[in-house]
Design an enzyme around this catalytic site. Sequence first.
Site, PDB file in Angstrom:
ATOM      1  N   PRO A 160      33.162  39.103  48.408  1.00 28.97           N
ATOM      2  CA  PRO A 160      33.761  40.167  49.214  1.00 28.97           C
ATOM      3  C   PRO A 160      33.199  40.192  50.632  1.00 28.97           C
ATOM      4  O   PRO A 160      32.060  39.781  50.881  1.00 28.97           O
ATOM      5  CB  PRO A 160      33.389  41.435  48.451  1.00 28.97           C
ATOM      6  CG  PRO A 160      32.152  41.073  47.706  1.00 28.97           C
ATOM      7  CD  PRO A 160      32.335  39.632  47.322  1.00 28.97           C
ATOM      8  N   GLU A 161      34.014  40.685  51.536  1.00 30.88           N
ATOM      9  CA  GLU A 161      33.598  40.842  52.918  1.00 30.88           C
ATOM     10  C   GLU A 161      32.828  42.158  53.066  1.00 30.88           C
ATOM     11  O   GLU A 161      32.883  43.046  52.217  1.00 30.88           O
ATOM     12  CB  GLU A 161      34.825  40.849  53.837  1.00 30.88           C
ATOM     13  CG  GLU A 161      35.832  39.763  53.560  1.00 30.88           C
ATOM     14  CD  GLU A 161      35.401  38.378  54.013  1.00 30.88           C
ATOM     15  OE1 GLU A 161      34.711  38.264  55.041  1.00 30.88           O
ATOM     16  OE2 GLU A 161      35.770  37.398  53.344  1.00 30.88           O
TER      17      GLU A 161
ATOM     18  N   LYS B 227      26.267  42.721  52.107  1.00 32.52           N
ATOM     19  CA  LYS B 227      27.103  42.677  50.910  1.00 32.52           C
ATOM     20  C   LYS B 227      26.386  43.253  49.693  1.00 32.52           C
ATOM     21  O   LYS B 227      26.831  43.065  48.567  1.00 32.52           O
ATOM     22  CB  LYS B 227      27.547  41.239  50.651  1.00 32.52           C
ATOM     23  CG  LYS B 227      28.380  40.670  51.790  1.00 32.52           C
ATOM     24  CD  LYS B 227      28.891  39.293  51.453  1.00 32.52           C
ATOM     25  CE  LYS B 227      29.679  38.725  52.620  1.00 32.52           C
ATOM     26  NZ  LYS B 227      30.266  37.415  52.285  1.00 32.52           N
TER      27      LYS B 227
ATOM     28  N   ARG C 246      33.554  26.414  48.972  1.00 34.01           N
ATOM     29  CA  ARG C 246      34.665  27.329  49.205  1.00 34.01           C
ATOM     30  C   ARG C 246      35.744  26.682  50.065  1.00 34.01           C
ATOM     31  O   ARG C 246      35.446  25.887  50.954  1.00 34.01           O
ATOM     32  CB  ARG C 246      34.172  28.605  49.896  1.00 34.01           C
ATOM     33  CG  ARG C 246      33.085  29.325  49.112  1.00 34.01           C
ATOM     34  CD  ARG C 246      32.426  30.387  49.940  1.00 34.01           C
ATOM     35  NE  ARG C 246      31.175  30.806  49.333  1.00 34.01           N
ATOM     36  CZ  ARG C 246      30.278  31.583  49.921  1.00 34.01           C
ATOM     37  NH1 ARG C 246      30.501  32.001  51.145  1.00 34.01           N
ATOM     38  NH2 ARG C 246      29.172  31.919  49.295  1.00 34.01           N
TER      39      ARG C 246
END
Length: 268
Positions: free
Chosen positions: A2-3, A51, A254
């Site tokens: 997640p950002e 995060k 990624r």
Amino acid sequence: MPEGDTVLQTTERLRAALAGRTLTRFDLRVPRFATADLTGRTVLDAVPRGKHILVRFEGGLTLHSHLRMDGAWRVHAAGERWRGGPAHQIRAVLANARHTAVGYRLPVLELLRTRDEEKAVGHLGPDLLGPDWDPRRALRNLLADPDRPLGEALLDQRNLAGIGNIYKAELCFMARVTPWLPVGELPAPLATRLVTTAKQLLEANRDRPVRTTTTARTAPRGQGPRDRLWVHGRADRPCLRCGTPVRVADQGTRPTYWCPRCQSGPTG
């Protein structure tokens, strides 16, 4: 992963549901802390750090969690059916008379002394959405290893905290360079603008239900609801700026997206 804006929104939901209220249930379903019970204690606050999420309790204790790729916190009204995954994926349950917060698939979950929070998050660089934001320090961190690919440097939370794979691709596109460009090859004004833009993007999206990096000022006419991002997730679709098909390749573990016409530099 997640950002930072997603983590902030999650933390704000936890704070609204839990802070200032007494726990009626405290259940950690991880072996190391399975016997811990803070029932009867008051939740003091929930704060994001990059995060990471820190839920603080009276008595000087903090629950530290990290969502990583697919972790999630869901908040439900008391008596409401839990939705977020099967029961075997539940790692934490925090409840009071009005709400229940359920943590699913949390890969990092630990109970620590509040005074020791820095052991969990002290390695992080300046938080793009936090009170410690320092653009000069973030820029110095980002440029510390000149040979490192820009995309890798942006994702390294020790440099600046809050950028995930989506913002990495979007920031590189907006800077018109590929994620594989060595950071040392960024002209100084562009490097400075990149850090400023990162802050602006996360701030703009901190309260949005759907993340958007294109804007009415910068996006082409005819933009639709699927065109909220410049390149991320748009493999083989036309670039919103020039129409060239967007490409995708792995950078580390990624996928990363870029436009071969709009962005200069080496490619994966």
